[in-house]
Design a protein around this motif. Structure first.
Motif, PDB file in Angstrom:
ATOM      1  N   GLY A  81      14.841  43.878  15.334  1.00  0.00           N
ATOM      2  CA  GLY A  81      15.856  44.075  16.363  1.00  0.00           C
ATOM      3  C   GLY A  81      15.635  45.372  17.118  1.00  0.00           C
ATOM      4  O   GLY A  81      14.817  46.211  16.713  1.00  0.00           O
ATOM      5  N   SER A  84      11.775  48.100  16.608  1.00  0.00           N
ATOM      6  CA  SER A  84      11.451  48.223  15.199  1.00  0.00           C
ATOM      7  C   SER A  84      10.765  49.579  14.994  1.00  0.00           C
ATOM      8  O   SER A  84       9.683  49.823  15.525  1.00  0.00           O
ATOM      9  CB  SER A  84      10.513  47.075  14.810  1.00  0.00           C
ATOM     10  OG  SER A  84       9.924  47.347  13.575  1.00  0.00           O
ATOM     11  N   MET A 423      20.657  33.414  16.423  1.00  0.00           N
ATOM     12  CA  MET A 423      20.444  34.825  16.078  1.00  0.00           C
ATOM     13  C   MET A 423      21.430  35.265  14.989  1.00  0.00           C
ATOM     14  O   MET A 423      21.034  35.903  14.006  1.00  0.00           O
ATOM     15  CB  MET A 423      20.617  35.703  17.328  1.00  0.00           C
ATOM     16  CG  MET A 423      20.384  37.168  17.084  1.00  0.00           C
ATOM     17  SD  MET A 423      20.706  38.130  18.561  1.00  0.00           S
ATOM     18  CE  MET A 423      22.496  38.230  18.529  1.00  0.00           C
ATOM     19  N   ASN A 427      20.436  36.632  11.284  1.00  0.00           N
ATOM     20  CA  ASN A 427      20.845  37.986  10.886  1.00  0.00           C
ATOM     21  C   ASN A 427      21.737  37.948   9.641  1.00  0.00           C
ATOM     22  O   ASN A 427      21.615  38.799   8.757  1.00  0.00           O
ATOM     23  CB  ASN A 427      21.543  38.699  12.046  1.00  0.00           C
ATOM     24  CG  ASN A 427      20.555  39.033  13.159  1.00  0.00           C
ATOM     25  OD1 ASN A 427      19.342  38.977  12.948  1.00  0.00           O
ATOM     26  ND2 ASN A 427      21.052  39.369  14.326  1.00  0.00           N
ATOM     27  N   TYR A 433      15.988  40.558  11.005  1.00  0.00           N
ATOM     28  CA  TYR A 433      16.961  41.014  11.996  1.00  0.00           C
ATOM     29  C   TYR A 433      16.348  40.918  13.388  1.00  0.00           C
ATOM     30  O   TYR A 433      15.260  41.436  13.646  1.00  0.00           O
ATOM     31  CB  TYR A 433      17.382  42.457  11.694  1.00  0.00           C
ATOM     32  CG  TYR A 433      18.271  43.096  12.745  1.00  0.00           C
ATOM     33  CD1 TYR A 433      19.357  42.406  13.286  1.00  0.00           C
ATOM     34  CD2 TYR A 433      18.035  44.392  13.196  1.00  0.00           C
ATOM     35  CE1 TYR A 433      20.172  42.983  14.248  1.00  0.00           C
ATOM     36  CE2 TYR A 433      18.846  44.984  14.159  1.00  0.00           C
ATOM     37  CZ  TYR A 433      19.909  44.271  14.675  1.00  0.00           C
ATOM     38  OH  TYR A 433      20.709  44.843  15.631  1.00  0.00           O
ATOM     39  N   LEU A 434      17.068  40.204  14.258  1.00  0.00           N
ATOM     40  CA  LEU A 434      16.681  40.079  15.665  1.00  0.00           C
ATOM     41  C   LEU A 434      17.828  40.603  16.513  1.00  0.00           C
ATOM     42  O   LEU A 434      18.983  40.525  16.109  1.00  0.00           O
ATOM     43  CB  LEU A 434      16.492  38.603  16.040  1.00  0.00           C
ATOM     44  CG  LEU A 434      15.346  37.824  15.413  1.00  0.00           C
ATOM     45  CD1 LEU A 434      15.485  36.352  15.776  1.00  0.00           C
ATOM     46  CD2 LEU A 434      14.012  38.363  15.917  1.00  0.00           C
ATOM     47  N   SER A 435      17.539  41.092  17.702  1.00  0.00           N
ATOM     48  CA  SER A 435      18.639  41.428  18.607  1.00  0.00           C
ATOM     49  C   SER A 435      18.417  40.691  19.924  1.00  0.00           C
ATOM     50  O   SER A 435      17.499  39.884  20.034  1.00  0.00           O
ATOM     51  CB  SER A 435      18.750  42.943  18.786  1.00  0.00           C
ATOM     52  OG  SER A 435      17.582  43.456  19.379  1.00  0.00           O
ATOM     53  N   HIS A 436      19.247  40.955  20.904  1.00  0.00           N
ATOM     54  CA  HIS A 436      19.178  40.153  22.137  1.00  0.00           C
ATOM     55  C   HIS A 436      19.346  41.013  23.376  1.00  0.00           C
ATOM     56  O   HIS A 436      19.697  42.189  23.300  1.00  0.00           O
ATOM     57  CB  HIS A 436      20.266  39.077  22.113  1.00  0.00           C
ATOM     58  CG  HIS A 436      21.613  39.617  22.490  1.00  0.00           C
ATOM     59  ND1 HIS A 436      22.389  40.355  21.628  1.00  0.00           N
ATOM     60  CD2 HIS A 436      22.289  39.578  23.658  1.00  0.00           C
ATOM     61  CE1 HIS A 436      23.491  40.720  22.245  1.00  0.00           C
ATOM     62  NE2 HIS A 436      23.459  40.284  23.470  1.00  0.00           N
ATOM     63  N   LEU A 445      16.437  36.263  23.127  1.00  0.00           N
ATOM     64  CA  LEU A 445      16.156  36.877  21.820  1.00  0.00           C
ATOM     65  C   LEU A 445      15.022  37.884  21.977  1.00  0.00           C
ATOM     66  O   LEU A 445      14.069  37.647  22.726  1.00  0.00           O
ATOM     67  CB  LEU A 445      15.748  35.801  20.810  1.00  0.00           C
ATOM     68  CG  LEU A 445      16.790  34.695  20.575  1.00  0.00           C
ATOM     69  CD1 LEU A 445      16.212  33.588  19.714  1.00  0.00           C
ATOM     70  CD2 LEU A 445      18.035  35.288  19.919  1.00  0.00           C
ATOM     71  N   ARG A 446      15.158  39.007  21.281  1.00  0.00           N
ATOM     72  CA  ARG A 446      14.119  40.049  21.326  1.00  0.00           C
ATOM     73  C   ARG A 446      13.520  40.201  19.926  1.00  0.00           C
ATOM     74  O   ARG A 446      14.267  40.364  18.956  1.00  0.00           O
ATOM     75  CB  ARG A 446      14.718  41.398  21.749  1.00  0.00           C
ATOM     76  CG  ARG A 446      15.130  41.490  23.196  1.00  0.00           C
ATOM     77  CD  ARG A 446      15.890  42.782  23.466  1.00  0.00           C
ATOM     78  NE  ARG A 446      15.071  43.983  23.504  1.00  0.00           N
ATOM     79  CZ  ARG A 446      14.851  44.786  22.488  1.00  0.00           C
ATOM     80  NH1 ARG A 446      15.368  44.525  21.313  1.00  0.00           N
ATOM     81  NH2 ARG A 446      14.108  45.877  22.630  1.00  0.00           N
TER      82      ARG A 446
END
Ligand code: PLP
Length: 474
Positions: A81, A84, A423, A427, A433-436, A445-446
């Motif tokens: 996320g 990193s 997501m 999580n 863990y991914l974030s957006h 999604l990032r």
């Protein structure tokens, strides 16, 4: 009286180092995001401090019992996320020794080691990143603070006597303007709040379909402000924007800055270390024309938080903006010594260069290049899986080590809702863990690759997790 006895210090010191070594060995067994509910740690801690000292073994036991469940593991290789980031072992040693010395690097006299090592280490980093010799650096805690100082220097150079006369209560002072793309990091907005320029002074310039600032729009905005009697003071192109790591066209922006005589501050907080990689150097074309540049070794150079570097073409401007020496800080040292307190709002400064020096010496240029190159290969590999699948699509190019993508299952009615739910499920699983972000209105999604511990198997794991979760969601 006095401190912990030396023998106890040795014993507990070994225990703590062992604990850290075990922690890194078993980190993949721990949930990436803390599974604790808000308030969970507070509820388990006593309301009042102990009256008498406690056995330090009990305190350490509470790290396992109470603190660990409340930790989100930034060092976990499946932390993808935001950006990193992770520490290296030698970075931890740097922090330990800096804490042992406990110096407050304000004057050269109070901290010759910190002052001189900072100069040398930042010059090594400058050389590795291929910046010209005239760039001199200074360490702050974060990019937010580095950039705030850069804008303050730009404001000083505009010669409106802000240092002495301030900005409030003045009728002679037109609006001062700062320019950046729509994708600029929010720390720039916050700098303007802090410096009293106000959010109204920020001109957000449109981007093209690759999320890069359009230099013609920048020139138009500056001309418009000049015609209206406003004062352009600073332009902030980003190399590696936060949402997508897009690269603003720095050379073209530098042309505009030179034409109008405006300070150019380059935000390379995330991407800067990638300039050490020869194949990536061309993405930095034009940054050598900047007045200031921010680079964060605490993001992608294995240096524990915090350590941000502001490089300036002429550090004297920063000194002009901030130097103020009260009687009790005057010394008889030769005037050529550098006193860190002259370059910003902080008086005491941590001995941060030690950990960066350790990192550069331990890994060397080759070791750094190898690791960053691998991260970029892994991000592109992930992107290639996305591109080859009919259930997924990429939403931005991958110049560094971040993939922006989304699921596009055939019969979904609301893709934003599907991707957000996906997501959240990943999580909540603790596996990764991914974030957006939002790109052209689309929930995106990032996936960032940057951990010193990341290997191809971790990318395989998150790719399988994404596909399994999508399949489960129907
Ligand atoms: N600039 C960019 C491009 C960023 O991505 C970030 C954070 O992610 C920042 C600035 C702010 O960094 P810091 O947390 O060091 O203030």
């Amino acid at each position: 009286m006095g401190d912990m006895p030396a023998d106890d210090f040795r014993r507990f010191g070994r225990e703590v180092v062992d604990w850290i070594a075990d922690y890194f060995e078993r980190i993949e067994e721990l949930p990436v995001l803390s599974q604790m509910e808000p308030g969970g740690l507070k509820n388990d801690l006593p309301d009042s401090p102990p009256e008498t000292g406690e056995d330090f073994s009990d305190v350490l036991a509470d790290v396992d019992r109470l603190i660990l469940p409340a930790v989100t593991h930034w060092n976990h290789p499946n932390f993808h996320g935001l950006f990193s980031t992770s520490t290296s072992a030698v970075g931890i040693f740097g922090e330990m020794l800096a804490a042992a010395f406990d110096m407050k690097a304000m004057l050269w006299r109070t901290s010759p080691a910190s002052t001189e090592l900072e100069d040398v280490t930042l010059d090594w980093l400058r050389q590795m990143m291929g910046l010209p010799k005239h760039f001199e650096g200074i360490i702050y805690d974060t990019a937010s603070v580095s950039t705030m100082h850069a804008i303050a220097a730009a404001r000083e150079l505009a010669h409106w006597s802000i240092r002495d006369d301030g900005m409030s209560g003045r009728t002679d002072l037109p609006l001062m303007c700062v320019y950046a793309s729509e994708h600029v990091h929010s720390s720039i907005d916050k700098s303007l709040i802090t410096l009293g320029l106000g959010l109204g002074s920020l001109r957000k310039i449109n981007v093209n379909e690759q999320f890069e600032m359009i230099p013609e729009r920048l020139a138009e905005a500056i001309e418009e402000d000049l015609e209206a009697g406003r004062i352009p003071i600073c332009v902030i192109p980003t190399i590696g924007t936060t949402s997508t790591t897009s690269v603003d066209p720095v050379n073209a922006i530098a042309d505009v800055c030179e034409k109008f005589g405006i300070w150019m501050h380059v935000d390379a907080a995330y991407s800067g270390p990638a300039a050490i990689v020869p194949e990536k150097r061309e993405l930095f074309n034009g940054w050598e024309r900047a007045d200031s540049i921010v680079v964060n070794p605490h993001k992608w150079l294995f240096t524990p938080f915090d350590l941000s570097v502001l490089y300036c073409r002429d550090l004297k401007v920063l000194k002009q903006a901030f130097s103020l020496v009260p009687e009790y800080l005057k010394t008889s040292d030769v005037s050529t010594v550098k006193n860190g307190m002259d370059y910003g709002i902080q008086l005491g400064r941590r001995f941060r260069s030690l950990k960066l020096w350790f990192v550069i010496r331990y890994f060397g240029r080759d070791g750094i290049v190898a690791r960053l190159t691998e991260h970029m290969r892994l991000a592109r590999l992930f992107a290639s899986w996305v591109e080859a699948s009919e259930n997924w699509e990429m939403l931005a190019p991958v110049p560094f080590a971040l993939a922006c993508f989304r699921a596009i299952p055939k019969h979904a009615r609301d893709l934003d809702e599907v991707n957000e739910r996906l997501m959240d499920r990943i999580n909540a699983s603790g596996e990764a863990y991914l974030s957006h972000t939002k790109l052209d209105g689309k929930f995106t999604l990032r996936l960032s690759v940057g951990s010193i511990r990341v290997e191809e198997r971790h990318l395989v794991k998150i790719w399988e997790l994404l596909n399994e979760t999508l399949a489960e969601m129907g």
